[in-house]
Design a protein around this motif. Sequence first.
Motif, PDB file in Angstrom:
ATOM      1  N   TYR A   1      41.799  62.936  19.267  1.00  0.00           N
ATOM      2  CA  TYR A   1      41.261  63.304  20.573  1.00  0.00           C
ATOM      3  C   TYR A   1      42.007  62.527  21.655  1.00  0.00           C
ATOM      4  CZ  TYR A   1      37.969  63.376  24.509  1.00  0.00           C
ATOM      5  OH  TYR A   1      37.396  63.511  25.748  1.00  0.00           O
ATOM      6  N   LYS A   2      42.470  63.224  22.679  1.00  0.00           N
ATOM      7  CA  LYS A   2      43.152  62.559  23.786  1.00  0.00           C
ATOM      8  C   LYS A   2      42.652  63.112  25.106  1.00  0.00           C
ATOM      9  CE  LYS A   2      47.197  65.572  23.151  1.00  0.00           C
ATOM     10  NZ  LYS A   2      48.641  65.616  22.833  1.00  0.00           N
ATOM     11  N   LYS A   3      42.772  62.323  26.139  1.00  0.00           N
ATOM     12  CA  LYS A   3      42.214  62.689  27.439  1.00  0.00           C
ATOM     13  C   LYS A   3      43.069  62.084  28.539  1.00  0.00           C
ATOM     14  CE  LYS A   3      38.388  63.784  30.061  1.00  0.00           C
ATOM     15  NZ  LYS A   3      37.884  65.142  30.208  1.00  0.00           N
TER      16      LYS A   3
ATOM     17  N   VAL B   1      44.150  51.788  25.375  1.00  0.00           N
ATOM     18  CA  VAL B   1      43.805  51.793  23.953  1.00  0.00           C
ATOM     19  C   VAL B   1      42.507  51.000  23.767  1.00  0.00           C
ATOM     20  CG1 VAL B   1      44.624  51.411  21.611  1.00  0.00           C
ATOM     21  CG2 VAL B   1      46.291  51.760  23.454  1.00  0.00           C
ATOM     22  N   HIS B   2      41.474  51.660  23.241  1.00  0.00           N
ATOM     23  CA  HIS B   2      40.159  51.033  23.093  1.00  0.00           C
ATOM     24  C   HIS B   2      40.076  50.149  21.850  1.00  0.00           C
ATOM     25  CE1 HIS B   2      38.660  53.483  19.729  1.00  0.00           C
ATOM     26  NE2 HIS B   2      39.270  54.530  20.278  1.00  0.00           N
ATOM     27  N   GLY B   3      38.926  49.530  21.672  1.00  0.00           N
ATOM     28  CA  GLY B   3      38.736  48.574  20.586  1.00  0.00           C
ATOM     29  C   GLY B   3      38.047  49.148  19.353  1.00  0.00           C
ATOM     30  N   LEU B   4      37.812  48.283  18.381  1.00  0.00           N
ATOM     31  CA  LEU B   4      37.238  48.652  17.088  1.00  0.00           C
ATOM     32  C   LEU B   4      35.786  49.114  17.238  1.00  0.00           C
ATOM     33  CD1 LEU B   4      37.627  48.651  13.963  1.00  0.00           C
ATOM     34  CD2 LEU B   4      36.721  46.313  13.980  1.00  0.00           C
ATOM     35  N   GLY B   5      35.475  50.254  16.614  1.00  0.00           N
ATOM     36  CA  GLY B   5      34.113  50.743  16.584  1.00  0.00           C
ATOM     37  C   GLY B   5      33.660  51.483  17.826  1.00  0.00           C
ATOM     38  N   GLU B   6      34.478  51.492  18.860  1.00  0.00           N
ATOM     39  CA  GLU B   6      34.084  52.153  20.107  1.00  0.00           C
ATOM     40  C   GLU B   6      34.950  53.391  20.352  1.00  0.00           C
ATOM     41  OE1 GLU B   6      34.688  49.808  23.591  1.00  0.00           O
ATOM     42  OE2 GLU B   6      36.712  49.237  23.027  1.00  0.00           O
ATOM     43  N   TYR B   7      35.095  53.776  21.618  1.00  0.00           N
ATOM     44  CA  TYR B   7      35.847  54.987  21.937  1.00  0.00           C
ATOM     45  C   TYR B   7      36.247  54.956  23.403  1.00  0.00           C
ATOM     46  CZ  TYR B   7      31.357  56.518  23.902  1.00  0.00           C
ATOM     47  OH  TYR B   7      30.195  56.588  24.629  1.00  0.00           O
ATOM     48  N   SER B   8      37.191  55.810  23.773  1.00  0.00           N
ATOM     49  CA  SER B   8      37.771  55.756  25.121  1.00  0.00           C
ATOM     50  C   SER B   8      36.768  56.067  26.223  1.00  0.00           C
ATOM     51  CB  SER B   8      38.953  56.719  25.220  1.00  0.00           C
ATOM     52  OG  SER B   8      38.554  58.062  24.951  1.00  0.00           O
ATOM     53  N   GLY B   9      35.756  56.875  25.917  1.00  0.00           N
ATOM     54  CA  GLY B   9      34.786  57.250  26.935  1.00  0.00           C
ATOM     55  C   GLY B   9      33.970  56.096  27.478  1.00  0.00           C
ATOM     56  N   ARG B  10      33.928  54.985  26.764  1.00  0.00           N
ATOM     57  CA  ARG B  10      33.202  53.800  27.261  1.00  0.00           C
ATOM     58  C   ARG B  10      33.879  53.186  28.471  1.00  0.00           C
ATOM     59  NH1 ARG B  10      32.446  49.098  24.535  1.00  0.00           N
ATOM     60  NH2 ARG B  10      30.544  48.760  25.723  1.00  0.00           N
ATOM     61  N   TYR B  11      35.117  53.571  28.731  1.00  0.00           N
ATOM     62  CA  TYR B  11      35.890  52.947  29.800  1.00  0.00           C
ATOM     63  C   TYR B  11      35.890  53.778  31.079  1.00  0.00           C
ATOM     64  CZ  TYR B  11      37.560  49.752  26.235  1.00  0.00           C
ATOM     65  OH  TYR B  11      37.611  48.793  25.251  1.00  0.00           O
TER      66      TYR B  11
END
Length: 243
Positions: free
Chosen positions: A3-5, A19-29
Amino acid sequence: MLYKKTYLVDDPVSNLFLVHGLGEYSGRYIDFIKKLNDLNINVYTFDLPGHGNSPGKRGDIKSFYEIYSFIDEFAPDDFILYGHSLGGLISARYSEMNLKKPKKLILSSPALGDIAQKKLLLTIMSVFPSLSFSNGIPPKEISSDDTENKKYIEDPMIHDRITVRTAKQMFDEAEKALKEIKKIEIPTILLYGEEDKIINKFEYEKINNDKIKIFNFRLGKHELMNCKYNSDKYFEKIKDFII
């Protein structure tokens, strides 16, 4: 397919790859990304394999080198690279390689050096590479803001899983990243919280590279972008660096 955005603006002055961290996802940013968009910066991001909206068993990254190749393909030609935690490790390793070079690098609480836990056990269990277990990240240590920690716990897109092969690669790549840190030849800032108990911040003392400027934040935990004491100062440091 990962998935890319993209979050694009009308008159961009720069491009940033996140680039997001372990266990999370880009939408948190998204709040962080909106601040960057307000500075007329395009943002490109994606979800790691086994994370967020990307396919795969939760927490299972089969090959870090496939991720480096993905960044090389998906990132625009002229870009700043930003990575948080595991994303910081990935961003550091990418920048050490003979790939498309970012013009600047931002490492947010990166996982560098000796971060291994249960390393001997993982070696014994390597015959079961897809076996998953808890990644051991304590939610209360994510942020100095309890409201943010509650949001982290309640977010259905966040998981605490990691597979044996992901953990082994992460530990190996973190050691390589620190060992080869001299290969980073672009302007770089590294930001971390003094109260961070998730990464091994003491490994940063081993960094010997005049291209890397290190900034620590008093009372800050792992996520400085969500820190009740330092979030504004964290963003100002990044803004001053990229503008």
